[in-house]
Design an enzyme around this catalytic site. Structure first.
Site, PDB file in Angstrom:
ATOM      1  N   PRO A 277       0.833  -1.207   0.000  1.00  0.00           N
ATOM      2  CA  PRO A 277       0.000   0.000   0.000  1.00  0.00           C
ATOM      3  C   PRO A 277       0.868   1.260   0.000  1.00  0.00           C
ATOM      4  O   PRO A 277       1.946   1.293   0.616  1.00  0.00           O
ATOM      5  CB  PRO A 277      -0.800  -0.118   1.303  1.00  0.00           C
ATOM      6  CG  PRO A 277      -0.706  -1.558   1.703  1.00  0.00           C
ATOM      7  CD  PRO A 277       0.633  -2.015   1.219  1.00  0.00           C
TER       8      PRO A 277
ATOM      9  N   GLY B 109      -3.424  -5.903   5.903  1.00  0.00           N
ATOM     10  CA  GLY B 109      -4.425  -5.488   4.949  1.00  0.00           C
ATOM     11  C   GLY B 109      -4.288  -4.029   4.550  1.00  0.00           C
ATOM     12  O   GLY B 109      -3.383  -3.315   4.979  1.00  0.00           O
TER      13      GLY B 109
ATOM     14  N   TYR C 225      13.317  13.883  20.360  1.00  0.00           N
ATOM     15  CA  TYR C 225      13.498  13.803  18.905  1.00  0.00           C
ATOM     16  C   TYR C 225      14.902  14.319  18.580  1.00  0.00           C
ATOM     17  O   TYR C 225      15.177  15.508  18.729  1.00  0.00           O
ATOM     18  CB  TYR C 225      12.423  14.667  18.242  1.00  0.00           C
ATOM     19  CG  TYR C 225      12.231  14.498  16.761  1.00  0.00           C
ATOM     20  CD1 TYR C 225      13.189  14.924  15.858  1.00  0.00           C
ATOM     21  CD2 TYR C 225      11.059  13.954  16.257  1.00  0.00           C
ATOM     22  CE1 TYR C 225      12.998  14.790  14.492  1.00  0.00           C
ATOM     23  CE2 TYR C 225      10.848  13.821  14.894  1.00  0.00           C
ATOM     24  CZ  TYR C 225      11.826  14.243  14.023  1.00  0.00           C
ATOM     25  OH  TYR C 225      11.624  14.114  12.665  1.00  0.00           O
TER      26      TYR C 225
END
Length: 562
Positions: free
Chosen positions: A135, A272, A474
């Site tokens: 995907p 999926g 981060y």
């Protein structure tokens, strides 16, 4: 490309947009001193597409005919550019390889379904033909989740969800919206905003990432302190599996066994294809304000962030940069003309006379949303905490500038690549009690990696999300590898990247807070969730996809693939 916009095939963002330092007079000297990279050095621009040797598609006539029947002739593509665009994400290794024309395995075909029925037909056809199905949303992934395995002999199908881009309905009484998975962040917010709503999810990739991609990677956004991360926002969803569809209703809470919703969150296409989701939405706020603050040290800033997280205030953004990132941010400022430039200079002089070490100061942004009374009350609470920890308020100006430029940082990485510099990020989360040890330990690990390579390197950090029990740190690192050749550069890159990631695990943090696992982080999965936890994940993935047709190679360490 079939009415769907994509990023540059060789880098971040859109054609015609690029970073320049020429209107930022302090940046080149700063980078030369701290990183050892000359921003004025002659660069090597990306190659033209005609210079790239693209492998021929391997798809056979039968599968091609079946896929064409599923999506229509206009929405099945085998041309070189489209296939290359769908080969890599936008991680640093991705960009180094694509610029070098390194294409060991690329999709054989790209399909653009226009509805869920067409997605079902594509999934069924791919599995029936024992093909690999990957995907694709906005293509902004930076953890290696989009690239076909290099030694994959089966046909590779990239399923681009870009045509599924609409807000389908809004349940105003419940504050829920049903939205197709392929919608890009700005398009979604435009559709919601036209009806007075917002989802409030703003990752750094916001302009070039999709709702389905956020769900598939457990994304978090800079306003997650208020709106939650995507795991909080996504309440129901539809996911296409071979021969069937998982349909989860948008219920506020359930007690129906292990959460299937949670299984799909972060599944990176292995469980999926997400076609749509019900998400929590909120009325557009009456006021939105981001205020900048300055702290005398990282320790005082972190203590303030922890106290704010436990206070009655509920800001949308709680962000603070360490001294290195603060200095870098100041170096990127344009020349300030008139009163504003003089005010900053005078303020810094005053702080220095008060005893502040201006090389240690830390810049913070706190965001507020709501009606005037709510915003005023929260500012009062935060302001008191800031003063308690020795900080001062800088005001709206820096906050507004941050809000305008927050999505532009990735363009700097492309610019550095042009002149031979490597820059990347690693982010993590840990309890407050471990945060300072994690911070200093990671800085040490990165510096030891730079020293082992004999290069000058630079590491900076910010706290980007606060929680009751901890926060996200981060880290951004940059260095000049000092070698030519794709493999040689990447070998040096991985010395630094692995040192940082391993420090997260060794110091009690997670391998990733919001960038997912992909292939780049899979090495540490067993250390993060335990071997037994990995057993559970393997059992789940293998039970759903025994033939390894759905995005194989992501999430799991290579030795745990079946």
């Amino acid at each position: 490309m079939r009415g769907v916009s994509h990023q540059k095939w060789w880098g971040w963002g859109v054609e015609g947009v690029a970073f320049s330092h020429h209107d930022k007079p302090n940046m080149a000297p700063f980078v030369r001193e701290r990183v050892g990279i000359d921003l004025d050095a002659p660069g090597s621009p990306p190659p033209t597409f005609e210079d790239i040797d693209v492998p021929e598609p391997r798809i056979g006539a039968d599968l091609s005919a079946t896929l064409t029947s599923a999506v229509g002739e206009d929405h099945l593509v085998t041309d070189d550019l489209d296939r290359v665009v769908h080969t890599y994400g936008k991680g640093l290794p991705d960009l180094v390889r694509i610029r070098a024309g390194d294409l060991p395995r690329i999709p054989d075909v790209v399909v653009y379904p226009g509805n869920e029925d067409e997605v079902r037909a594509v999934v069924d056809a791919a599995v029936e033909a024992d093909a690999v199905l990957i995907p694709f949303g906005g293509g902004s992934n930076i953890s290696g989740s989009l690239t076909p395995p290099a030694r994959e002999d089966r046909v590779v199908v990239s399923l681009d969800l870009g045509r599924l881009n609409r807000v389908l309905e809004i349940d105003e009484a419940s504050g829920l919206a049903r939205i197709q998975a392929g919608v890009l962040g700005p398009d979604m917010e435009e559709q919601l905003g036209a009806r007075g709503w917002t989802m409030g999810h703003q990752p750094d990739s916001f302009r070039h990432s999709t709702l389905g991609g956020w769900i598939a990677t457990r994304s978090s956004g800079m306003q997650s302190d208020k709106y939650g991360d995507i795991a909080d926002i996504a309440r129901g969803m539809r996911v296409v599996l071979p021969g069937k569809v998982v349909a989860l209703r948008p219920l506020p809470s359930t007690s129906t066994g292990p959460s299937v919703r949670e299984m799909i969150l972060g599944s990176e296409g292995r469980l999926g294809v997400i076609t749509e989701a019900w998400v929590a939405v909120h009325r557009l706020p009456e006021n939105r304000d981001i205020i900048a603050y300055l702290y005398p040290s990282w320790a005082s800033a972190i203590a303030a962030m922890q106290e704010i997280a436990g206070s009655d205030a509920a800001p949308t953004v709680t962000r603070v940069s360490d001294a290195n990132e603060t200095a870098f941010s100041f170096s990127t400022q344009k020349v300030k003309k008139g009163a504003s430039g003089k005010v900053q200079s005078v303020l810094f002089d005053v702080l220095e006379r008060r005893g502040w070490d201006m090389d240690a100061v830390c810049l913070s942004y706190v965001g507020y949303e709501g009606d005037s009374a709510k915003v005023r009350a929260e500012k009062a609470v935060v302001g008191k905490i800031v003063r308690k920890h020795g900080g001062i308020k800088l005001g709206r100006g820096p906050g507004a500038l941050y809000d305008q430029k927050k999505f532009d940082t990735p363009y700097i990485r492309d610019f550095l690549l042009d002149i031979g510099g490597l820059a990347d990020v690693s982010e993590t989360a840990a309890p407050w009690s471990r945060l300072m040890d994690l911070y200093f330990g990671t800085l040490r690990a990165a510096q030891e990696a730079f020293d082992s390579l004999g290069v000058q390197g630079f590491v900076m950090c910010h706290l980007s999300h606060s929680y009751h029990s901890g926060a996200c740190l981060y880290f951004t690192f940059a260095f000049a590898p000092g070698v030519d050749g794709t493999e040689e550069q990447l070998e040096r890159y991985w010395v630094v990247k692995k040192a940082i990631q391993q420090s997260f695990i060794d110091l009690g943090a997670t391998l990733s807070h919001h960038h997912g696992v992909g292939t780049d982080h899979a090495h540490w999965l067993e250390e993060d969730i335990s071997p037994a936890g990995t057993d559970l994940m393997v059992s789940l993935l293998r039970g759903v996809d025994p033939g390894r047709n759905l995005n194989p190679g992501t999430l799991l360490p290579a030795h745990r693939e079946w």
